[in-house]
Design a protein around this motif. Sequence first.
Motif, PDB file in Angstrom:
ATOM      1  N   ALA A 271     -76.524   8.098   1.613  1.00  0.00           N
ATOM      2  CA  ALA A 271     -75.981   6.744   1.526  1.00  0.00           C
ATOM      3  C   ALA A 271     -74.465   6.764   1.729  1.00  0.00           C
ATOM      4  O   ALA A 271     -73.831   5.730   1.763  1.00  0.00           O
ATOM      5  CB  ALA A 271     -76.318   6.124   0.175  1.00  0.00           C
ATOM      6  N   GLY A 272     -73.911   7.953   1.869  1.00  0.00           N
ATOM      7  CA  GLY A 272     -72.470   8.098   2.062  1.00  0.00           C
ATOM      8  C   GLY A 272     -72.060   7.890   3.502  1.00  0.00           C
ATOM      9  O   GLY A 272     -72.793   7.317   4.311  1.00  0.00           O
ATOM     10  N   ASP A 273     -70.888   8.399   3.848  1.00  0.00           N
ATOM     11  CA  ASP A 273     -70.311   8.177   5.169  1.00  0.00           C
ATOM     12  C   ASP A 273     -70.468   9.342   6.133  1.00  0.00           C
ATOM     13  O   ASP A 273     -69.759   9.403   7.137  1.00  0.00           O
ATOM     14  CB  ASP A 273     -68.813   7.854   5.027  1.00  0.00           C
ATOM     15  CG  ASP A 273     -68.588   6.502   4.372  1.00  0.00           C
ATOM     16  OD1 ASP A 273     -69.433   5.601   4.569  1.00  0.00           O
ATOM     17  OD2 ASP A 273     -67.565   6.342   3.683  1.00  0.00           O
ATOM     18  N   LEU A 274     -71.377  10.277   5.855  1.00  0.00           N
ATOM     19  CA  LEU A 274     -71.587  11.370   6.801  1.00  0.00           C
ATOM     20  C   LEU A 274     -72.146  10.796   8.103  1.00  0.00           C
ATOM     21  O   LEU A 274     -73.113  10.032   8.081  1.00  0.00           O
ATOM     22  CB  LEU A 274     -72.585  12.388   6.258  1.00  0.00           C
ATOM     23  CG  LEU A 274     -72.076  13.403   5.262  1.00  0.00           C
ATOM     24  CD1 LEU A 274     -73.233  14.264   4.766  1.00  0.00           C
ATOM     25  CD2 LEU A 274     -70.990  14.274   5.848  1.00  0.00           C
ATOM     26  N   PRO A 275     -71.547  11.155   9.239  1.00  0.00           N
ATOM     27  CA  PRO A 275     -72.087  10.678  10.516  1.00  0.00           C
ATOM     28  C   PRO A 275     -73.511  11.199  10.743  1.00  0.00           C
ATOM     29  O   PRO A 275     -73.851  12.306  10.312  1.00  0.00           O
ATOM     30  CB  PRO A 275     -71.128  11.259  11.554  1.00  0.00           C
ATOM     31  CG  PRO A 275     -69.880  11.607  10.803  1.00  0.00           C
ATOM     32  CD  PRO A 275     -70.328  11.934   9.399  1.00  0.00           C
TER      33      PRO A 275
END
Length: 127
Positions: free
Chosen positions: A96-100
């Motif tokens: 749910a984070g911002d990892l591509p």
Amino acid sequence: MPTSDEDLDRFCRDLPSAEVTHPFGPETSVYKVRGRMFAMFPTGMTAVDPGPLGVGRLWVNLKAVPEHAAALVAQHPEVSPGWHMNKRHWITLDLAGDLPDRTVEDLVGNSYDCVIAAMPATRRPLA
């Protein structure tokens, strides 16, 4: 890529000789290649155990080379030492984070490759 557990399931199953098992019950999918685990994550997002990130947050445990794992944990807030796993050889990704998406795909592939590399050549699946 993995916006849901179904997407992540499809991506893991598409790897050569990958299979899904449920040794911890139906709420946790464990992906193996030739009997060796390379990924684990909750299915259905209704597990009684909320996991490392809380209820409703998709996460995945992946195998990693120890030096790479440590660097990922230091560089990305979405990456932590493997939850309920050997903290040196496993990482947990908060999806749910911002990892591509490409990074997540690469890390799943790297986990699979780590497991394959440890196998004798005669046991490795053909691509």
